[in-house]
Motif scaffolding. Structure first.
Motif, mmCIF file in Angstrom:
data_model
loop_
_atom_site.group_PDB
_atom_site.id
_atom_site.type_symbol
_atom_site.label_atom_id
_atom_site.label_comp_id
_atom_site.label_asym_id
_atom_site.label_seq_id
_atom_site.Cartn_x
_atom_site.Cartn_y
_atom_site.Cartn_z
ATOM 1 N N UNK A 249 0.853 -1.198 0.000
ATOM 2 C CA UNK A 249 0.000 0.000 0.000
ATOM 3 C C UNK A 249 0.882 1.239 0.000
ATOM 4 N N UNK A 250 0.717 2.101 -1.000
ATOM 5 C CA UNK A 250 1.486 3.340 -1.104
ATOM 6 C C UNK A 250 0.578 4.510 -0.754
ATOM 7 N N UNK A 251 0.734 5.032 0.444
ATOM 8 C CA UNK A 251 -0.099 6.140 0.907
ATOM 9 C C UNK A 251 0.547 7.461 0.526
ATOM 10 N N UNK A 252 -0.248 8.358 -0.043
ATOM 11 C CA UNK A 252 0.235 9.662 -0.487
ATOM 12 C C UNK A 252 -0.590 10.758 0.171
ATOM 13 N N UNK A 253 0.072 11.803 0.604
ATOM 14 C CA UNK A 253 -0.633 12.980 1.098
ATOM 15 C C UNK A 253 -0.710 14.004 -0.025
ATOM 16 N N UNK A 254 -1.936 14.475 -0.278
ATOM 17 C CA UNK A 254 -2.233 15.364 -1.397
ATOM 18 C C UNK A 254 -2.845 16.649 -0.853
ATOM 19 N N UNK A 255 -2.408 17.796 -1.401
ATOM 20 C CA UNK A 255 -2.898 19.095 -0.925
ATOM 21 C C UNK A 255 -3.449 19.915 -2.077
ATOM 22 N N UNK A 256 -4.604 20.540 -1.856
ATOM 23 C CA UNK A 256 -5.213 21.483 -2.798
ATOM 24 C C UNK A 256 -5.273 22.841 -2.117
ATOM 25 N N UNK A 257 -4.839 23.883 -2.821
ATOM 26 C CA UNK A 257 -4.727 25.210 -2.218
ATOM 27 C C UNK A 257 -5.885 26.117 -2.608
ATOM 28 N N UNK A 258 -6.335 26.907 -1.630
ATOM 29 C CA UNK A 258 -7.248 28.028 -1.867
ATOM 30 C C UNK A 258 -6.503 29.280 -1.433
ATOM 31 N N UNK A 259 -6.280 30.214 -2.354
ATOM 32 C CA UNK A 259 -5.489 31.406 -2.029
ATOM 33 C C UNK A 259 -5.722 32.461 -3.100
ATOM 34 N N UNK A 260 -5.386 33.701 -2.764
ATOM 35 C CA UNK A 260 -5.554 34.803 -3.704
ATOM 36 C C UNK A 260 -4.215 35.179 -4.323
ATOM 37 N N UNK A 261 -4.250 35.468 -5.624
ATOM 38 C CA UNK A 261 -3.060 35.883 -6.346
ATOM 39 C C UNK A 261 -3.413 37.049 -7.260
ATOM 40 N N UNK A 262 -2.457 37.983 -7.406
ATOM 41 C CA UNK A 262 -2.687 39.160 -8.232
ATOM 42 C C UNK A 262 -1.554 39.411 -9.192
ATOM 43 N N UNK A 263 -1.403 40.655 -9.633
ATOM 44 C CA UNK A 263 -0.442 41.001 -10.674
ATOM 45 C C UNK A 263 1.003 41.074 -10.179
ATOM 46 N N UNK A 264 1.214 41.268 -8.883
ATOM 47 C CA UNK A 264 2.560 41.419 -8.336
ATOM 48 C C UNK A 264 3.244 40.057 -8.285
ATOM 49 N N UNK A 265 4.183 39.809 -9.187
ATOM 50 C CA UNK A 265 4.813 38.500 -9.281
ATOM 51 C C UNK A 265 5.639 38.168 -8.047
ATOM 52 N N UNK A 266 6.305 39.153 -7.474
ATOM 53 C CA UNK A 266 7.085 38.889 -6.264
ATOM 54 C C UNK A 266 6.171 38.443 -5.122
ATOM 55 N N UNK A 267 5.033 39.115 -5.008
ATOM 56 C CA UNK A 267 4.073 38.726 -3.966
ATOM 57 C C UNK A 267 3.529 37.328 -4.241
ATOM 58 N N UNK A 268 3.240 37.040 -5.518
ATOM 59 C CA UNK A 268 2.738 35.716 -5.878
ATOM 60 C C UNK A 268 3.765 34.636 -5.539
ATOM 61 N N UNK A 269 5.030 34.895 -5.857
ATOM 62 C CA UNK A 269 6.080 33.920 -5.571
ATOM 63 C C UNK A 269 6.235 33.707 -4.067
ATOM 64 N N UNK A 270 6.089 34.775 -3.312
ATOM 65 C CA UNK A 270 6.144 34.632 -1.858
ATOM 66 C C UNK A 270 5.012 33.769 -1.336
ATOM 67 N N UNK A 271 3.807 33.969 -1.877
ATOM 68 C CA UNK A 271 2.662 33.158 -1.443
ATOM 69 C C UNK A 271 2.809 31.711 -1.892
#
Length: 277
Positions: free
Chosen positions: A1-23
């Motif tokens: 049995x191969x157990x995997x942990x999977x994550x789905x994100x809910x978050x806000x992103x905008x035009x500022x790429x540096x801010x997006x990369x930080x998030x």
């Protein structure tokens, strides 16, 4: 049995790429702390989504990135051995595509360009023309973007191509034309959840659904990130809040159990589905 942990994100992103990369970096760090081997980030997590679906402003579009932009190497370095799916606006010559890439620190594993373009998206983006699954360290994956999951054929094509997991990356807003007083009563909120569960159950696969939160222009994004099992059962969800929905499961084992008696993909009758127009 191969157990995997999977994550789905809910978050806000905008035009500022540096801010997006930080998030993105923070979400990867949080997912790693949860032991996740796969993280699905929202559509347009790099550069944000359109601010108006009906009349997009050509002067305020998301930045268009080439497929080999250094930003992907940077995200790959953050990901390390984690598999990460992330959405962005892809540039090809003068054309733009609503696109997604799946990667690790070792490089790009798969790509997808959104095929089904709703409302005025067709003014801004060209449509992709295919669905294909690809192999990753956590199994065979396919990707859908936003409106793609409205069409059963999209996820079905990926399942027939061997996808065990379908990553649905979204920037899915509440209803623009028929706003409800409460989010729980919103038509698009209900459809977002319905499609996630239906696509998983009808194909007997795992669906990992991410989405943006917050607002852009006149749109309110729903959140509602979730991991859905192959029986259409929600294993983890964020509801409307930002954060991670994390589930631990034996993907191959869960799929095998769902298909033990009824095997939908084997029982298809494509010769009966032709429509005369």
């Amino acid at each position: 049995m191969a157990v995997t942990r999977i994550a789905a994100a809910a978050a806000h992103f905008g035009r500022d790429l540096d801010h997006d990369l930080g998030r993105i970096g923070k979400l990867i760090s949080d997912a790693r702390a949860e032991g996740a081997a796969l993280l699905v980030l929202p559509d347009a997590a790099i550069g944000g989504y359109l601010a108006d679906l009906r009349h997009p402003d050509p002067e305020a579009l998301p930045p268009a990135l080439k497929p080999d932009d250094p930003i992907f190497e940077h995200i790959g370095a953050l990901a390390g051995d984690m598999v990460v799916c992330v959405g962005f606006c892809e540039a090809e010559g003068n054309d733009r595509y609503n696109a997604a890439v799946c990667l690790t620190g070792a490089g790009v594993l798969g790509r997808h360009r959104k095929v089904h373009l709703p409302a005025a998206e067709g003014i801004v983006y060209r449509a992709g023309d295919s669905f294909a699954a690809f192999d990753t360290p956590v199994g065979r994956i396919g990707m859908l973007i936003d409106y793609d999951k409205t069409f059963p054929e999209s996820a079905r094509t990926l399942a027939l191509d061997g996808a065990q997991v379908v990553a649905c990356l979204s920037a899915w807003p509440a209803s623009i034309t028929n706003a409800a007083p409460k989010m729980s009563q919103d038509r698009q909120s209900r459809l977002f959840d319905l499609y996630d569960c239906a696509r998983a159950a009808e194909n007997q696969i795992v669906v990992v659904s991410s989405n943006q939160t917050g607002a852009a222009g006149g749109m309110r994004f729903l959140g509602q990130a979730k991991v859905v099992g192959p029986a259409g059962n929600v294993l983890a969800r964020t509801w409307a809040k930002a954060g991670l929905a994390v589930a631990e499961l034996d993907v191959a084992g869960e799929i095998a159990a769902a298909r033990r008696v009824l095997r939908h993909l084997d029982e298809l009758r494509p010769e009966s589905y032709r429509v005369s127009r």
